[in-house]
Design a protein around this motif. Structure first.
Motif, PDB file in Angstrom:
ATOM      1  N   HIS A   1      43.083  47.296  50.631  1.00 51.67           N
ATOM      2  CA  HIS A   1      43.297  47.660  49.183  1.00 51.67           C
ATOM      3  C   HIS A   1      44.859  47.494  49.036  1.00 51.67           C
ATOM      4  O   HIS A   1      45.552  47.517  49.872  1.00 51.67           O
ATOM      5  CB  HIS A   1      43.193  49.173  48.945  1.00 51.67           C
ATOM      6  N   GLU A   2      45.175  46.934  47.832  1.00 52.51           N
ATOM      7  CA  GLU A   2      46.410  46.884  47.306  1.00 52.51           C
ATOM      8  C   GLU A   2      46.710  47.735  46.441  1.00 52.51           C
ATOM      9  O   GLU A   2      46.030  47.753  45.395  1.00 52.51           O
ATOM     10  CB  GLU A   2      46.662  45.315  46.921  1.00 52.51           C
ATOM     11  N   THR A   3      47.599  48.769  46.550  1.00 54.35           N
ATOM     12  CA  THR A   3      47.818  49.673  45.498  1.00 54.35           C
ATOM     13  C   THR A   3      49.078  49.636  44.983  1.00 54.35           C
ATOM     14  O   THR A   3      50.432  49.282  45.222  1.00 54.35           O
ATOM     15  CB  THR A   3      48.244  50.972  46.590  1.00 54.35           C
TER      16      THR A   3
ATOM     17  N   LEU B   1      42.571  43.950  57.295  1.00 53.41           N
ATOM     18  CA  LEU B   1      43.180  44.822  56.533  1.00 53.41           C
ATOM     19  C   LEU B   1      44.038  44.083  55.425  1.00 53.41           C
ATOM     20  O   LEU B   1      44.161  42.863  55.584  1.00 53.41           O
ATOM     21  CB  LEU B   1      43.946  45.724  57.466  1.00 53.41           C
ATOM     22  N   HIS B   2      44.585  44.736  54.511  1.00 49.64           N
ATOM     23  CA  HIS B   2      45.407  44.189  53.458  1.00 49.64           C
ATOM     24  C   HIS B   2      47.030  44.048  53.949  1.00 49.64           C
ATOM     25  O   HIS B   2      47.589  43.201  53.957  1.00 49.64           O
ATOM     26  CB  HIS B   2      45.078  44.804  52.131  1.00 49.64           C
ATOM     27  N   GLY B   3      47.530  45.748  53.952  1.00 49.16           N
ATOM     28  CA  GLY B   3      48.629  45.760  54.217  1.00 49.16           C
ATOM     29  C   GLY B   3      49.590  46.195  53.198  1.00 49.16           C
ATOM     30  O   GLY B   3      51.132  46.616  53.340  1.00 49.16           O
TER      31      GLY B   3
ATOM     32  N   LEU C   1      46.246  40.244  57.639  1.00 49.19           N
ATOM     33  CA  LEU C   1      46.891  41.062  56.757  1.00 49.19           C
ATOM     34  C   LEU C   1      47.143  39.906  55.364  1.00 49.19           C
ATOM     35  O   LEU C   1      47.220  38.670  55.689  1.00 49.19           O
ATOM     36  CB  LEU C   1      48.342  41.507  57.134  1.00 49.19           C
ATOM     37  N   ASP C   2      47.177  40.541  54.205  1.00 50.08           N
ATOM     38  CA  ASP C   2      47.528  39.533  53.083  1.00 50.08           C
ATOM     39  C   ASP C   2      49.005  39.161  52.942  1.00 50.08           C
ATOM     40  O   ASP C   2      49.758  39.863  53.417  1.00 50.08           O
ATOM     41  CB  ASP C   2      47.049  40.368  51.776  1.00 50.08           C
ATOM     42  N   LEU C   3      49.424  37.880  52.255  1.00 51.04           N
ATOM     43  CA  LEU C   3      50.536  37.523  51.773  1.00 51.04           C
ATOM     44  C   LEU C   3      51.385  38.634  51.366  1.00 51.04           C
ATOM     45  O   LEU C   3      52.632  38.475  51.270  1.00 51.04           O
ATOM     46  CB  LEU C   3      50.602  36.415  51.324  1.00 51.04           C
ATOM     47  N   HIS C   4      50.618  39.528  50.659  1.00 53.64           N
ATOM     48  CA  HIS C   4      51.374  40.630  49.969  1.00 53.64           C
ATOM     49  C   HIS C   4      51.481  41.920  50.480  1.00 53.64           C
ATOM     50  O   HIS C   4      51.702  42.968  49.908  1.00 53.64           O
ATOM     51  CB  HIS C   4      50.851  40.847  48.413  1.00 53.64           C
ATOM     52  N   ALA C   5      51.397  41.945  51.895  1.00 55.29           N
ATOM     53  CA  ALA C   5      51.585  43.078  52.566  1.00 55.29           C
ATOM     54  C   ALA C   5      52.919  43.502  52.560  1.00 55.29           C
ATOM     55  O   ALA C   5      53.956  42.747  52.805  1.00 55.29           O
ATOM     56  CB  ALA C   5      51.229  43.005  54.162  1.00 55.29           C
TER      57      ALA C   5
ATOM     58  N   PRO D   1      47.758  31.062  45.292  1.00 54.31           N
ATOM     59  CA  PRO D   1      46.370  32.024  45.818  1.00 54.31           C
ATOM     60  C   PRO D   1      45.964  31.594  47.126  1.00 54.31           C
ATOM     61  O   PRO D   1      45.997  30.648  47.757  1.00 54.31           O
ATOM     62  CB  PRO D   1      45.391  31.086  44.663  1.00 54.31           C
ATOM     63  N   HIS D   2      45.245  32.928  47.649  1.00 48.96           N
ATOM     64  CA  HIS D   2      44.879  32.881  48.909  1.00 48.96           C
ATOM     65  C   HIS D   2      43.511  32.243  49.332  1.00 48.96           C
ATOM     66  O   HIS D   2      42.502  32.439  49.156  1.00 48.96           O
ATOM     67  CB  HIS D   2      44.564  34.135  49.266  1.00 48.96           C
ATOM     68  N   VAL D   3      43.653  30.798  49.550  1.00 50.25           N
ATOM     69  CA  VAL D   3      42.638  29.857  49.656  1.00 50.25           C
ATOM     70  C   VAL D   3      42.575  29.558  51.031  1.00 50.25           C
ATOM     71  O   VAL D   3      41.555  28.953  51.501  1.00 50.25           O
ATOM     72  CB  VAL D   3      42.838  28.494  49.053  1.00 50.25           C
TER      73      VAL D   3
ATOM     74  N   ALA E   1      48.894  35.339  39.375  1.00 43.28           N
ATOM     75  CA  ALA E   1      49.059  33.990  39.995  1.00 43.28           C
ATOM     76  C   ALA E   1      47.558  33.431  40.313  1.00 43.28           C
ATOM     77  O   ALA E   1      47.326  32.316  40.606  1.00 43.28           O
ATOM     78  CB  ALA E   1      49.984  34.039  40.978  1.00 43.28           C
ATOM     79  N   HIS E   2      46.621  34.410  40.971  1.00 42.95           N
ATOM     80  CA  HIS E   2      45.107  33.775  41.497  1.00 42.95           C
ATOM     81  C   HIS E   2      44.699  33.050  40.710  1.00 42.95           C
ATOM     82  O   HIS E   2      43.794  32.386  41.230  1.00 42.95           O
ATOM     83  CB  HIS E   2      44.821  34.999  41.777  1.00 42.95           C
ATOM     84  N   TYR E   3      44.828  33.061  39.249  1.00 41.43           N
ATOM     85  CA  TYR E   3      44.038  32.112  38.615  1.00 41.43           C
ATOM     86  C   TYR E   3      44.486  30.369  38.831  1.00 41.43           C
ATOM     87  O   TYR E   3      43.592  29.585  38.679  1.00 41.43           O
ATOM     88  CB  TYR E   3      44.532  32.285  37.084  1.00 41.43           C
TER      89      TYR E   3
HETATM   90 ZN   LIG Z   1      47.524  39.007  47.962  1.00 40.65          ZN
END
Ligand SMILES: [Zn+2]
Length: 492
Positions: A10-12, A104-106, A138-142, A162-164, A448-450
Motif C-alpha cells: 500500500h502507498e499511503t 512490499l511497497h515501502g 520495494l516500489d520506487l516511491h518507498a 511508470p513501473h514497467v 505519471a503512470h499514464y
Molecule cells: Zn510507485
C-alpha cells in the motif's frame, strides 16, 4: 529449497480522508495460498516473476497472502493485522524453510505506524530469528527507514516510473535470495537519505528528468562486480511522516564500506540537482485552450493533482469543469469516482437523459461538485484485462462504470467509476467503448503512470495545475512530521 512468499502493498497518502480498510483491499482481490499463483501466472507481475524464478532455480514456493489496495488514506489497524497476521501464520505453518521473499511497497502508513513495512519485516524477523534470509521488492516511491533495512538481508527497487520493470526487479530479488541460501552471496546493505522531497513528475524515467539521470548513475555504479544491487527511491511525498523523501539503498557482496560510499554518492547526486526536481504545471484554462487549438489529438490533459494511484479521492472537478466552461468537444474524461451519480444513472438506464451533480464530494480539496445534463451512453460492470506495458494480462476493475455523454455525439464523454481509477492502460477507455486515439483530448487522472501507455499515442501532453492532494506544489502541504530541513521546503 523452500521459500515462503507474501504480498502486502500500500502507498499511503496521509492527506487523504479515505481510510484504507480491509474492504479497500478486497476491491482489488485478496488472495490466499495457491490461488495467488493461479491468478498471476503468465502475467507481467511480481508474483509471476516469483513463479518463473522458482521454476528456473528449482525452489518450492509456499504462498501465504496477497493484499494490494489502491493508494489512499491510512491503512486501518484491522487491515494491517489481517495481512501481517496471515503472513506470520503462513511462515510459521510452513515448517522448515530456507528463505522469505516478499512483495512490499515501502510507503505504507497505518493508524498507528509510520513505517508499515519496517514493522512487518521486524515482526517476521522476530519469528524466524536472525539467520533466515529475507529479501523484498520495494516500489520506487518507498520512503525508506533504518527499520526496513535492519530487518531484511537485501532488497530491490524499481528502476522505472511508470513501473514497467516490476517483473525484472522481482526476478532479481528471487535470484539474490537463492544466492544467499546457496552461500554464494553475503549481502552488506547501506541506506542513505537525501534532505530532499520531490514531486512525482520529476521522478518519471520515460524522458530526461532528475530521476532518470540518477537511475543512469545507478546503472553505471552497478557495473562494479562487488555491487549486488542499487535502488534509488524517489520517495512518496504526500505522506506527512518523518522518513518521506529521497533515499538510496546499496547492496554489496560483504563490503559495507563500499555500500556506504555508493549510497552517499547517489544521494549527493540527487541533492545536487535540487532545483531541477521542481515542476511547473500549466493553469487549467491555458491547458484546455491549447488542447482545443491543437492540430491533432489526442492531447493528454494530465490531471496530476487527482491521481488515484497517489491516493486522492478521484473526484476532482476543476479540469473537467474547465472543459465544460470553454466548450471543449471530442473529449473523454477518465474518470470521476462518484457512487451517488452512478446510482442515478443505473436507475435511469442506458439511453436516458440524466441531470447530475458530479464530483467534489469527498473533501474540500478537489474542487466543487459540477452540475451536468447528459445521456447515459454505457453501463458496464467495470472489469477488463490490461493490455499495456504495466501488469499486462492482469484483470483490473474500476467497479461499475457509466459513460455519460454531454453535448451530444462528439461532445464530452465523462466516465463515472465506483472505484478510484488510475488510467495507465488504453483499456481504461477501450473496454468502455471509447477509442482514445480518435479523441481530441483525454483527461487522465494520473500523476505519471499514464505515460507508459499514453505517451506513444499522445500528440501532446500537458500537466494541469489543478487543486488536489497529489499536486506537485509541495510548499502547499501542511507538513508537521516530515524530517527538516528538507528541500524545497527549506534551504539545505
Ligand atoms: Zn510507485
Amino acid at each position: 529449497m523452500r521459500i515462503v512468499t507474501g504480498t502486502f502493498s500500500h502507498e499511503t497518502n496521509t492527506f487523504s480522508n479515505i481510510p484504507t480498510t480491509l474492504e479497500e483491499f478486497a476491491k482489488q482481490g485478496i488472495g490466499h495460498g495457491d490461488e495467488i499463483a493461479q491468478r498471476f501466472r503468465g502475467t507481467n507481475s511480481i508474483e509471476a516473476a516469483f513463479i518463473d524464478a522458482s521454476e528456473h532455480f528449482g525452489f518450492e514456493i509456499i504462498w501465504t497472502v496477497y493484499g494490494s489496495a489502491i493508494p489512499g488514506g491510512l491503512v486501518s489497524r484491522d487491515a494491517y493485522e489481517y495481512f501481517s497476521g496471515h503472513l506470520l501464520e503462513g511462515i510459521q505453518a510452513a515448517g522448515a524453510i530456507d528463505g522469505i521473499l516478499l512483495h512490499l511497497h515501502g510507503a505504507m502508513v497505518t493508524d498507528d505506524l509510520d513505517d508499515g513495512e519496517g514493522h512487518v519485516l521486524e515482526a517476521i524477523r522476530r519469528v524466524v530469528g536472525p539467520d533466515l534470509p529475507i529479501v523484498t521488492t520495494l516500489d520506487l516511491h518507498a520512503n525508506l527507514t533504518p527499520r526496513i533495512i535492519q530487518n531484511c538481508n537485501a532488497l530491490t527497487g524499481y528502476d522505472t516510473y511508470p513501473h514497467v520493470d516490476v517483473y525484472d526487479r522481482a526476478y532479481e530479488a528471487a535470484e539474490i535470495l537463492v544466492k544467499i541460501i546457496r552461500g554464494e552471496l553475503r549481502p552488506a546493505m547501506a541506506l542513505q537519505r537525501a534532505p530532499l522531497i520531490t514531486p512525482l513528475q520529476s521522478q518519471v524515467t520515460t524522458h530526461d528528468t532528475p530521476m532518470k539521470r540518477v537511475i543512469d548513475l545507478v546503472h553505471r555504479l552497478e557495473d562494479n562486480p562487488q555491487v549486488v544491487s542499487i535502488a534509488a527511491f524517489g520517495g512518496f511525498p504526500f505522506s506527512d511522516i518523518e522518513p518521506a523523501g529521497f533515499s538510496c539503498v546499496v547492496v554489496t557482496n560483504s563490503n559495507p564500506a563500499l555500500a556506504d560510499q555508493l549510497a552517499k554518492q547517489v544521494a549527493d547526486a540527487a541533492l545536487a540537482e535540487r532545483e531541477n526536481w521542481i515542476v511547473h504545471p500549466t493553469p487549467p484554462e491555458e491547458a484546455v485552450r491549447r488542447a482545443m487549438a491543437a492540430e491533432r489529438g489526442p492531447v493528454i490533459l494530465a490531471d496530476i493533482a487527482d491521481s488515484g494511484a497517489g491516493g486522492t479521492a478521484g473526484d476532482a472537478t476543476v479540469t473537467f469543469k474547465t472543459l465544460l466552461d470553454l466548450g471543449a468537444r471530442n473529449a473523454a474524461v477518465c474518470s470521476i469516482c462518484d457512487q451517488e451519480a452512478i446510482d442515478i444513472c443505473l436507475q435511469a438506464g442506458v439511453g436516458a437523459e440524466v441531470h447530475l451533480l458530479v464530483g467534489g464530494k469527498r473533501d474540500r480539496l478537489h474542487g466543487d461538485p459540477v452540475s451536468i445534463t447528459g445521456k447515459v451512453r454505457l453501463i458496464h460492470e467495470g472489469s477488463f484485462v490490461r493490455s499495456g506495458p504495466q501488469n499486462r494480462g492482469v484483470t483490473q476493475t474500476v467497479g461499475r462504470c457509466v459513460v455519460v455523454e454531454i453535448g451530444g455525439r462528439g461532445g464530452i464523454e465523462l466516465m463515472l467509476t465506483e472505484h478510484r481509477a488510475h488510467p495507465n492502460d488504453l483499456q481504461y477507455f477501450r473496454a468502455f467503448g471509447i477509442e482514445p486515439t480518435e479523441r481530441q483530448m483525454l483527461v487522465l487522472k494520473s500523476a505519471a503512470h499514464y505515460r507508459a501507455a499514453f505517451d506513444p499515442i499522445a500528440a501532446e501532453t500537458i500537466e494541469v495545475d489543478a487543486p488536489g492532494i497529489t499536486s506537485p506544489r509541495l510548499e502547499n502541504y501542511p507538513y508537521e512530521n516530515l524530517r527538516r530541513p528538507i528541500y524545497p521546503l527549506d534551504e539545505v
